[in-house]
Design a protein around this motif. Structure first.
Motif, PDB file in Angstrom:
ATOM      1  N   TYR A 171       0.829  -1.209   0.000  1.00 15.45           N
ATOM      2  CA  TYR A 171       0.000   0.000   0.000  1.00 15.45           C
ATOM      3  C   TYR A 171       0.869   1.267   0.000  1.00 15.45           C
ATOM      4  CZ  TYR A 171      -4.282  -2.666   0.950  1.00 15.45           C
ATOM      5  OH  TYR A 171      -5.354  -3.515   0.862  1.00 15.45           O
ATOM      6  N   ILE A 172       1.975   1.225   0.722  1.00 20.20           N
ATOM      7  CA  ILE A 172       2.870   2.390   0.766  1.00 20.20           C
ATOM      8  C   ILE A 172       3.479   2.631  -0.612  1.00 20.20           C
ATOM      9  CG2 ILE A 172       5.085   3.202   1.685  1.00 20.20           C
ATOM     10  CD1 ILE A 172       4.311   1.977   4.360  1.00 20.20           C
ATOM     11  N   GLU A 173       3.904   1.562  -1.276  1.00 25.68           N
ATOM     12  CA  GLU A 173       4.462   1.710  -2.631  1.00 25.68           C
ATOM     13  C   GLU A 173       3.422   2.297  -3.579  1.00 25.68           C
ATOM     14  OE1 GLU A 173       5.728  -2.212  -3.568  1.00 25.68           O
ATOM     15  OE2 GLU A 173       7.708  -2.002  -2.588  1.00 25.68           O
ATOM     16  N   ARG A 174       2.181   1.823  -3.486  1.00 23.60           N
ATOM     17  CA  ARG A 174       1.104   2.352  -4.336  1.00 23.60           C
ATOM     18  C   ARG A 174       0.859   3.833  -4.061  1.00 23.60           C
ATOM     19  NH1 ARG A 174      -3.145  -1.070  -5.714  1.00 23.60           N
ATOM     20  NH2 ARG A 174      -4.191   0.841  -6.423  1.00 23.60           N
ATOM     21  N   SER A 175       0.840   4.196  -2.781  1.00 26.32           N
ATOM     22  CA  SER A 175       0.594   5.593  -2.418  1.00 26.32           C
ATOM     23  C   SER A 175       1.698   6.497  -2.938  1.00 26.32           C
ATOM     24  CB  SER A 175       0.470   5.717  -0.892  1.00 26.32           C
ATOM     25  OG  SER A 175       0.175   7.043  -0.518  1.00 26.32           O
ATOM     26  N   LEU A 176       2.951   6.009  -2.907  1.00 27.29           N
ATOM     27  CA  LEU A 176       4.066   6.812  -3.396  1.00 27.29           C
ATOM     28  C   LEU A 176       4.034   6.938  -4.922  1.00 27.29           C
ATOM     29  CD1 LEU A 176       6.954   5.467  -1.109  1.00 27.29           C
ATOM     30  CD2 LEU A 176       5.882   7.722  -1.009  1.00 27.29           C
ATOM     31  N   GLU A 177       3.532   5.911  -5.598  1.00 27.21           N
ATOM     32  CA  GLU A 177       3.487   5.933  -7.063  1.00 27.21           C
ATOM     33  C   GLU A 177       2.396   6.843  -7.601  1.00 27.21           C
ATOM     34  OE1 GLU A 177       3.005   1.934  -8.315  1.00 27.21           O
ATOM     35  OE2 GLU A 177       5.042   1.301  -7.739  1.00 27.21           O
ATOM     36  N   ASP A 178       1.179   6.717  -7.061  1.00 27.27           N
ATOM     37  CA  ASP A 178       0.061   7.448  -7.679  1.00 27.27           C
ATOM     38  C   ASP A 178      -0.709   8.354  -6.711  1.00 27.27           C
ATOM     39  OD1 ASP A 178      -1.397   5.647  -6.126  1.00 27.27           O
ATOM     40  OD2 ASP A 178      -1.891   4.340  -7.805  1.00 27.27           O
ATOM     41  N   GLY A 179      -0.219   8.508  -5.469  1.00 27.60           N
ATOM     42  CA  GLY A 179      -0.894   9.399  -4.529  1.00 27.60           C
ATOM     43  C   GLY A 179      -2.200   8.855  -3.991  1.00 27.60           C
ATOM     44  N   SER A 180      -2.417   7.550  -4.098  1.00 29.59           N
ATOM     45  CA  SER A 180      -3.672   6.960  -3.637  1.00 29.59           C
ATOM     46  C   SER A 180      -3.630   6.699  -2.134  1.00 29.59           C
ATOM     47  CB  SER A 180      -3.934   5.643  -4.373  1.00 29.59           C
ATOM     48  OG  SER A 180      -2.846   4.748  -4.202  1.00 29.59           O
ATOM     49  N   SER A 181      -4.801   6.457  -1.533  1.00 34.06           N
ATOM     50  CA  SER A 181      -4.923   6.136  -0.112  1.00 34.06           C
ATOM     51  C   SER A 181      -5.473   4.733   0.045  1.00 34.06           C
ATOM     52  CB  SER A 181      -5.859   7.135   0.586  1.00 34.06           C
ATOM     53  OG  SER A 181      -5.348   8.453   0.497  1.00 34.06           O
ATOM     54  N   HIS A 182      -5.052   4.041   1.116  1.00 31.56           N
ATOM     55  CA  HIS A 182      -5.450   2.645   1.323  1.00 31.56           C
ATOM     56  C   HIS A 182      -5.672   2.388   2.809  1.00 31.56           C
ATOM     57  CE1 HIS A 182      -4.170   1.740  -2.823  1.00 31.56           C
ATOM     58  NE2 HIS A 182      -3.181   2.578  -2.564  1.00 31.56           N
ATOM     59  N   ALA A 183      -6.658   1.529   3.111  1.00 31.43           N
ATOM     60  CA  ALA A 183      -6.990   1.209   4.492  1.00 31.43           C
ATOM     61  C   ALA A 183      -6.718  -0.262   4.765  1.00 31.43           C
ATOM     62  CB  ALA A 183      -8.449   1.534   4.786  1.00 31.43           C
ATOM     63  N   LEU A 184      -6.372  -0.556   6.024  1.00 32.63           N
ATOM     64  CA  LEU A 184      -6.058  -1.913   6.435  1.00 32.63           C
ATOM     65  C   LEU A 184      -6.555  -2.117   7.865  1.00 32.63           C
ATOM     66  CD1 LEU A 184      -4.518  -4.614   5.965  1.00 32.63           C
ATOM     67  CD2 LEU A 184      -2.460  -3.476   6.823  1.00 32.63           C
ATOM     68  N   MET A 185      -7.313  -3.197   8.107  1.00 35.32           N
ATOM     69  CA  MET A 185      -7.839  -3.512   9.433  1.00 35.32           C
ATOM     70  C   MET A 185      -7.026  -4.656  10.029  1.00 35.32           C
ATOM     71  SD  MET A 185     -10.139  -3.202  11.895  1.00 35.32           S
ATOM     72  CE  MET A 185     -11.675  -2.475  11.299  1.00 35.32           C
ATOM     73  N   LEU A 186      -6.517  -4.431  11.245  1.00 34.54           N
ATOM     74  CA  LEU A 186      -5.781  -5.474  11.954  1.00 34.54           C
ATOM     75  C   LEU A 186      -6.707  -6.148  12.963  1.00 34.54           C
ATOM     76  CD1 LEU A 186      -2.438  -3.584  12.731  1.00 34.54           C
ATOM     77  CD2 LEU A 186      -3.070  -4.854  10.680  1.00 34.54           C
ATOM     78  N   SER A 187      -6.696  -7.456  13.007  1.00 33.96           N
ATOM     79  CA  SER A 187      -7.516  -8.254  13.938  1.00 33.96           C
ATOM     80  C   SER A 187      -8.989  -7.895  13.864  1.00 33.96           C
ATOM     81  CB  SER A 187      -7.018  -8.063  15.382  1.00 33.96           C
ATOM     82  OG  SER A 187      -5.673  -8.400  15.503  1.00 33.96           O
ATOM     83  N   PRO A 188      -9.634  -8.043  12.704  1.00 27.94           N
ATOM     84  CA  PRO A 188     -11.074  -7.745  12.627  1.00 27.94           C
ATOM     85  C   PRO A 188     -11.854  -8.580  13.623  1.00 27.94           C
ATOM     86  CG  PRO A 188     -10.161  -8.364  10.473  1.00 27.94           C
ATOM     87  CD  PRO A 188      -9.095  -8.567  11.466  1.00 27.94           C
ATOM     88  N   GLY A 189     -12.880  -7.977  14.220  1.00 23.73           N
ATOM     89  CA  GLY A 189     -13.704  -8.661  15.205  1.00 23.73           C
ATOM     90  C   GLY A 189     -13.172  -8.565  16.614  1.00 23.73           C
ATOM     91  N   ASN A 190     -11.909  -8.208  16.772  1.00 24.96           N
ATOM     92  CA  ASN A 190     -11.322  -8.013  18.100  1.00 24.96           C
ATOM     93  C   ASN A 190     -11.720  -6.634  18.619  1.00 24.96           C
ATOM     94  OD1 ASN A 190      -9.552  -7.411  20.260  1.00 24.96           O
ATOM     95  ND2 ASN A 190      -8.043  -8.868  19.456  1.00 24.96           N
ATOM     96  N   PRO A 191     -12.222  -6.518  19.869  1.00 27.40           N
ATOM     97  CA  PRO A 191     -12.631  -5.210  20.374  1.00 27.40           C
ATOM     98  C   PRO A 191     -11.481  -4.203  20.393  1.00 27.40           C
ATOM     99  CG  PRO A 191     -13.034  -6.937  22.012  1.00 27.40           C
ATOM    100  CD  PRO A 191     -12.493  -7.608  20.804  1.00 27.40           C
TER     101      PRO A 191
END
Length: 600
Positions: free
Chosen positions: A174-194
């Motif tokens: 995601y970082i490489e993509r953001s540096l290439e085209d200025g895009s934004s990306h989201a990532l969820m760690l441990s879904p379902g964990n409070p």
């Protein structure tokens, strides 16, 4: 009535006055009769000027260099030759002008960066700046805390790490993509964990201006798993006009407590809680708990307020009365604070030049235990006391008399610390029997052959600047104050003091008073130094009251010889020398000093 700080032109003018009229003589690059050189060369000082413009930690080095070349000597060729001084000044002026311009630019950049840093610290989420290899360039405190506490994340020697190989690789992608085209990306760690954490990768220019010379980087936002704990009750009160109890109830609801458990925790009836909730609904124009929670979390309440001091030190100082004011001798606003036992022995304290009404070296609890009522007025130009133009020691003595009258004190003890001791001695000489006894801690003695050796070194230079060029002195002292706040131990005069202020409580007390002392700039400090230069030595007969002196033999700012000579000059004094004491020993020996001072 406040004095305006000097502009750059004013600083140059005061430097010219210093050179051409002999207030301070810079003996740089001058060949003596023996063919040697005295002091620093012009190029040495020019280099130090540019270094100080870029790094305020270099100011003490620059001032020390000036100190070595600042004292006039009768056998110095340049001291007897004004034309040579003017020629030297002409050589340095272009460098001074450029250095000041550089300092202005760096200061502007620093202010902008500081504003950005403080704004990022208020956000209810973590913010990190990462390069293309996930090396950490910058973190706010919330991001640093999340990396330290969350089991899925880590700061591995300055490298941002997700403790899951696949998700770590995905973040890198995601970082490489953001540096290439200025895009934004989201990532969820441990879904379902409070306590799950979400990451958002964005182009770096969303937070920080960058140019072509900066390494490639992205901004990473980290959600806060304890987001609801950031709700600030005072902000709730300000935004929605809630009472303290209503703000506390709102916060408990956001934390997930039901009304019954809230009533049990607060030891009130459930009916009382429901009545408060109805009032909250009315004030916030909501109708249901879910609607209330949504309103608060989408508003400003989660933004953290700025903390000025550690809670422990602030509580121990115990300025329970808050700011208090009276009118000074000239009708100006005089700010003061009271500590300890309101019915105890009245002691008025003259703070140091880097102190304020918050300079309570050993805290408030000691004062209560010893039944002492400590009163600390801020001198004009310090803290929240209104500044006075051209104030003198006579003005300070009359302000002290006004404060004593305001508090209905027919008589009181007077205690002074550091240069505050010098001022306390002069005030005692003017106030007569209003002062029952006088105490001087690490005190500067009045200059004069009867009361100690002439001032030397840094203090001598500071006094000369304050006397002849107050605008320049204020500029220099402002810079030095900001530098001390960044690294207090680095600018202390002895290893004993550096060790003492390494203790967190002592250091925080010192910095707390210092920050407040600089609220209006350093002109109050300058006027105190002017008093040293301009106030005649008092008559010993005006100081017949009991005088107690304490001084450290390891004092790197005011030599112990000052106290020894002052003790010999006074007619009714008692001197205590501490072999292992530095200039700041008052922080570690506060109870002993007070016990000795108020003992019958």
């Amino acid at each position: 009535m406040r004095l305006r700080p000097p502009d750059r032109f004013g600083s140059l003018v005061t430097l010219r006055l210093l050179f051409c009229h002999g207030a301070v003589d810079f003996n740089v690059g001058v060949t003596t009769g023996g063919g040697g050189m005295t002091g620093f060369s012009t190029s040495d000082l020019a280099l130090l000027l540019y270094q100080a413009a870029q790094d305020k930690n270099r100011w003490p080095v620059l001032v020390a260099a000036l100190q070595e070349t600042a004292n006039p000597f009768d056998d110095d060729a340049i001291y007897r030759n004004p034309a040579a001084r003017r020629e030297l000044l002409d050589q340095l002026l272009p460098h001074i002008s450029q250095a000041l311009d550089m300092a202005d630019r760096f200061e502007s950049q620093a202010v902008s960066q500081n504003l950005l840093d403080r704004t990022l610290e208020m956000l209810p989420m973590g913010v990190a700046l990462l390069d293309d290899e996930l090396n950490i360039i910058m973190l706010n405190q919330q991001a640093d805390r999340t990396l330290a506490e969350h089991e899925m994340l880590a700061n591995h020697d300055g490298h941002f790490k997700i403790n899951n190989r696949e998700q770590h690789k995905l973040l890198h992608h995601y970082i490489e993509r953001s540096l290439e085209d200025g895009s934004s990306h989201a990532l969820m760690l441990s879904p379902g964990n409070p306590r799950s954490v979400s990451l958002l990768v964005c182009p770096a220019d969303l937070v920080k201006d960058r140019d072509d010379n900066d390494p490639p980087a992205v901004t990473l936002f980290l959600s806060n798993p304890d987001f609801q704990s950031l709700i600030d009750e005072q902000t709730l009160t300000d935004l929605y006009r809630l009472s303290a109890a209503e703000a506390e109830l709102t916060r408990d609801l956001i934390h997930g407590y039901d009304l019954r458990s809230i009533a049990q925790r607060r030891q009130v009836s459930e009916l009382t809680v429901r009545t408060q909730l109805k009032s909250i609904f009315r004030k916030t124009e909501t109708a249901r708990q879910a609607e209330l929670v949504s309103l608060v979390l989408s508003g400003l309440a989660p933004l953290r307020g700025r903390e000025s001091v550690t809670a422990k030190v602030a509580d121990d100082i115990g300025e329970s009365t808050g700011l208090r004011y009276c009118k000074g001798a000239h009708g100006q606003r005089l700010c003061f604070a009271e500590y300890g036992d309101p019915q105890g022995v009245a002691v008025m304290f003259c703070h140091s030049v880097r102190g304020s009404r918050l300079e309570v070296p050993g805290g408030d609890s000691v004062l209560r235990d010893m039944h002492i009522r400590l009163i600390i007025p801020e001198r004009p130009g310090y803290g929240d006391s209104e500044a006075l133009d051209e104030r003198t020691v006579d003005d300070l003595a009359e302000d002290m008399r006004c404060l004593a009258d305001h508090l209905e004190l027919p008589q009181f003890h007077l205690l002074g610390y550091s240069l505050g001791g010098f001022l306390a001695l002069h005030c005692a000489a003017r106030l007569g029997d209003r002062i029952s006894r006088l105490g001087l801690v690490s005190s500067l003695a009045p200059p004069g052959k009867e009361a100690g050796k002439p001032l030397k070194g840094m203090m001598r230079l500071a006094v000369a600047l304050a006397d002849k060029a107050p605008g320049l002195a204020e500029t220099v002292l402002d810079h030095m104050a900001r530098t001390i706040l960044k690294n207090p131990r680095r600018h202390l005069g002895s290893s004993v003091d550096r060790k003492l202020l390494a203790e967190p409580d002592h250091q925080e007390r010192y910095l707390l008073a210092l920050r407040e002392s600089c609220r209006q700039g350093s002109m109050g400090f300058v006027q105190d130094l002017q008093a040293v230069a301009r106030t005649p030595l008092p008559e010993p007969s005006s100081l017949a009251l009991p005088v107690y002196l304490w001084h450290g033999e390891q004092d790197g700012q005011v030599p112990a010889d000052q106290a020894i000579q002052l003790d010999r000059w006074l007619t009714n004094s008692e001197l205590t020398l501490l072999p292992d004491g530095g200039h700041f020993f008052i922080y570690s020996r506060w109870p002993q000093i007070l016990a000795n001072f108020v003992a019958e």
